[in-house]
Design a protein around this motif. Sequence first.
Motif, PDB file in Angstrom:
ATOM      1  N   ASP A  46      -3.848   5.115   5.304  1.00 37.62           N
ATOM      2  CA  ASP A  46      -2.568   5.126   6.015  1.00 37.62           C
ATOM      3  C   ASP A  46      -2.232   6.565   6.341  1.00 37.62           C
ATOM      4  O   ASP A  46      -2.383   7.449   5.489  1.00 37.62           O
ATOM      5  CB  ASP A  46      -1.443   4.567   5.139  1.00 37.62           C
ATOM      6  N   PHE A  47      -1.780   6.817   7.544  1.00 34.67           N
ATOM      7  CA  PHE A  47      -1.327   8.159   7.902  1.00 34.67           C
ATOM      8  C   PHE A  47      -0.361   8.061   9.066  1.00 34.67           C
ATOM      9  O   PHE A  47      -0.256   7.029   9.737  1.00 34.67           O
ATOM     10  CB  PHE A  47      -2.494   9.096   8.233  1.00 34.67           C
ATOM     11  N   LYS A  48       0.365   9.118   9.296  1.00 38.80           N
ATOM     12  CA  LYS A  48       1.314   9.165  10.396  1.00 38.80           C
ATOM     13  C   LYS A  48       0.843  10.216  11.391  1.00 38.80           C
ATOM     14  O   LYS A  48       0.495  11.333  11.006  1.00 38.80           O
ATOM     15  CB  LYS A  48       2.702   9.522   9.873  1.00 38.80           C
ATOM     16  N   VAL A  49       0.828   9.850  12.669  1.00 36.72           N
ATOM     17  CA  VAL A  49       0.412  10.761  13.735  1.00 36.72           C
ATOM     18  C   VAL A  49       1.657  11.212  14.481  1.00 36.72           C
ATOM     19  O   VAL A  49       2.457  10.392  14.931  1.00 36.72           O
ATOM     20  CB  VAL A  49      -0.570  10.063  14.710  1.00 36.72           C
ATOM     21  N   ASP A  50       1.827  12.526  14.592  1.00 34.98           N
ATOM     22  CA  ASP A  50       3.005  13.093  15.252  1.00 34.98           C
ATOM     23  C   ASP A  50       2.678  13.558  16.672  1.00 34.98           C
ATOM     24  O   ASP A  50       2.829  14.730  17.021  1.00 34.98           O
ATOM     25  CB  ASP A  50       3.550  14.277  14.444  1.00 34.98           C
ATOM     26  N   ASN A  79      -5.345  -0.628  12.969  1.00 30.23           N
ATOM     27  CA  ASN A  79      -4.606  -0.069  14.094  1.00 30.23           C
ATOM     28  C   ASN A  79      -4.655   1.451  14.053  1.00 30.23           C
ATOM     29  O   ASN A  79      -5.410   2.021  13.275  1.00 30.23           O
ATOM     30  CB  ASN A  79      -3.172  -0.611  14.132  1.00 30.23           C
ATOM     31  N   MET A  80      -3.832   2.096  14.850  1.00 36.67           N
ATOM     32  CA  MET A  80      -3.935   3.542  15.036  1.00 36.67           C
ATOM     33  C   MET A  80      -3.602   4.372  13.800  1.00 36.67           C
ATOM     34  O   MET A  80      -4.068   5.488  13.666  1.00 36.67           O
ATOM     35  CB  MET A  80      -3.039   3.986  16.190  1.00 36.67           C
ATOM     36  N   SER A  81      -2.779   3.870  12.892  1.00 37.21           N
ATOM     37  CA  SER A  81      -2.395   4.682  11.744  1.00 37.21           C
ATOM     38  C   SER A  81      -2.602   3.974  10.408  1.00 37.21           C
ATOM     39  O   SER A  81      -2.175   4.460   9.375  1.00 37.21           O
ATOM     40  CB  SER A  81      -0.933   5.108  11.868  1.00 37.21           C
ATOM     41  N   ASN A  82      -3.247   2.831  10.425  1.00 37.52           N
ATOM     42  CA  ASN A  82      -3.498   2.065   9.217  1.00 37.52           C
ATOM     43  C   ASN A  82      -4.788   1.293   9.436  1.00 37.52           C
ATOM     44  O   ASN A  82      -4.820   0.375  10.236  1.00 37.52           O
ATOM     45  CB  ASN A  82      -2.324   1.104   8.976  1.00 37.52           C
ATOM     46  N   ARG A 115      -2.416   8.893   3.224  1.00 38.46           N
ATOM     47  CA  ARG A 115      -2.643   8.181   1.966  1.00 38.46           C
ATOM     48  C   ARG A 115      -3.972   7.444   2.067  1.00 38.46           C
ATOM     49  O   ARG A 115      -4.154   6.605   2.950  1.00 38.46           O
ATOM     50  CB  ARG A 115      -1.532   7.191   1.677  1.00 38.46           C
ATOM     51  N   VAL A 116      -4.876   7.777   1.163  1.00 35.98           N
ATOM     52  CA  VAL A 116      -6.181   7.112   1.102  1.00 35.98           C
ATOM     53  C   VAL A 116      -6.198   6.307  -0.189  1.00 35.98           C
ATOM     54  O   VAL A 116      -6.061   6.854  -1.274  1.00 35.98           O
ATOM     55  CB  VAL A 116      -7.334   8.138   1.137  1.00 35.98           C
ATOM     56  N   TRP A 117      -6.338   5.011  -0.055  1.00 32.85           N
ATOM     57  CA  TRP A 117      -6.279   4.096  -1.199  1.00 32.85           C
ATOM     58  C   TRP A 117      -7.595   4.118  -1.970  1.00 32.85           C
ATOM     59  O   TRP A 117      -8.635   4.505  -1.431  1.00 32.85           O
ATOM     60  CB  TRP A 117      -5.985   2.686  -0.703  1.00 32.85           C
ATOM     61  N   PRO A 118      -7.591   3.662  -3.222  1.00 30.87           N
ATOM     62  CA  PRO A 118      -8.835   3.615  -4.010  1.00 30.87           C
ATOM     63  C   PRO A 118      -9.828   2.601  -3.433  1.00 30.87           C
ATOM     64  O   PRO A 118      -9.459   1.713  -2.663  1.00 30.87           O
ATOM     65  CB  PRO A 118      -8.379   3.172  -5.405  1.00 30.87           C
ATOM     66  N   LEU A 119     -11.068   2.743  -3.835  1.00 31.07           N
ATOM     67  CA  LEU A 119     -12.099   1.789  -3.400  1.00 31.07           C
ATOM     68  C   LEU A 119     -11.754   0.389  -3.887  1.00 31.07           C
ATOM     69  O   LEU A 119     -11.281   0.216  -5.011  1.00 31.07           O
ATOM     70  CB  LEU A 119     -13.461   2.185  -3.960  1.00 31.07           C
ATOM     71  N   ASP A 120     -12.000  -0.600  -3.031  1.00 32.22           N
ATOM     72  CA  ASP A 120     -11.847  -1.991  -3.436  1.00 32.22           C
ATOM     73  C   ASP A 120     -12.970  -2.811  -2.807  1.00 32.22           C
ATOM     74  O   ASP A 120     -13.719  -2.329  -1.974  1.00 32.22           O
ATOM     75  CB  ASP A 120     -10.461  -2.548  -3.097  1.00 32.22           C
ATOM     76  N   ASP A 121     -13.083  -4.042  -3.260  1.00 33.66           N
ATOM     77  CA  ASP A 121     -14.139  -4.934  -2.788  1.00 33.66           C
ATOM     78  C   ASP A 121     -13.849  -5.323  -1.342  1.00 33.66           C
ATOM     79  O   ASP A 121     -12.806  -5.910  -1.041  1.00 33.66           O
ATOM     80  CB  ASP A 121     -14.208  -6.172  -3.682  1.00 33.66           C
ATOM     81  N   LYS A 128      -4.568  -4.162  -0.664  1.00 37.67           N
ATOM     82  CA  LYS A 128      -3.317  -3.479  -0.950  1.00 37.67           C
ATOM     83  C   LYS A 128      -2.087  -4.287  -0.572  1.00 37.67           C
ATOM     84  O   LYS A 128      -1.036  -4.091  -1.102  1.00 37.67           O
ATOM     85  CB  LYS A 128      -3.290  -2.113  -0.265  1.00 37.67           C
ATOM     86  N   TRP A 129      -2.186  -5.206   0.381  1.00 35.02           N
ATOM     87  CA  TRP A 129      -1.017  -5.944   0.813  1.00 35.02           C
ATOM     88  C   TRP A 129      -0.766  -7.192  -0.023  1.00 35.02           C
ATOM     89  O   TRP A 129       0.193  -7.871   0.169  1.00 35.02           O
ATOM     90  CB  TRP A 129      -1.125  -6.329   2.276  1.00 35.02           C
ATOM     91  N   LEU A 130      -1.654  -7.501  -0.970  1.00 35.63           N
ATOM     92  CA  LEU A 130      -1.448  -8.689  -1.815  1.00 35.63           C
ATOM     93  C   LEU A 130      -0.603  -8.364  -3.019  1.00 35.63           C
ATOM     94  O   LEU A 130      -0.546  -7.309  -3.504  1.00 35.63           O
ATOM     95  CB  LEU A 130      -2.792  -9.243  -2.258  1.00 35.63           C
TER      96      LEU A 130
END
Length: 130
Positions: A46-50, A79-82, A115-121, A128-130
């Motif tokens: 996830d990141f924000k583009v300005d 998408n563009m930021s996620n 934000r870079v999330w940890p590795l998952d299957d 992350k959304w569950l």
Amino acid sequence: MLLKHVRWQRNNCSRLAENLIIQAIRKRLRKKLRLREFQEMGFHVDFKVDIPANSEVEDAFFDKLFDFVDERELSIGGNMSNFYVSRGERNSTTDADREALSHWLQQQPEVSAVRVWPLDDTWHGPFKWL
């Protein structure tokens, strides 16, 4: 008291049976289901583009991002930021891939709040959304 003991045995037996079933799954089926040694790992970003949407600056930024992803032989979807990052052809991403992408994004002046999330299957989650 006896009923409590029976429930405890049944729950433990079902967990034991489940573990035995997973252990008994043949290699071919484990490969098809992408389990154990065939598990594939990926991660969310996830990141924000300005920058203004639909601009040449935005196109240039995403061209640089795609070039970086291609150099590391990664695939992205979202998408563009996620988006979700994985590696094709039954391979997993690594912590080095996570760190490299995180570092690259943080170096870009157009990007904030990375934000870079940890590795998952990749196939079975948890996501992350569950």
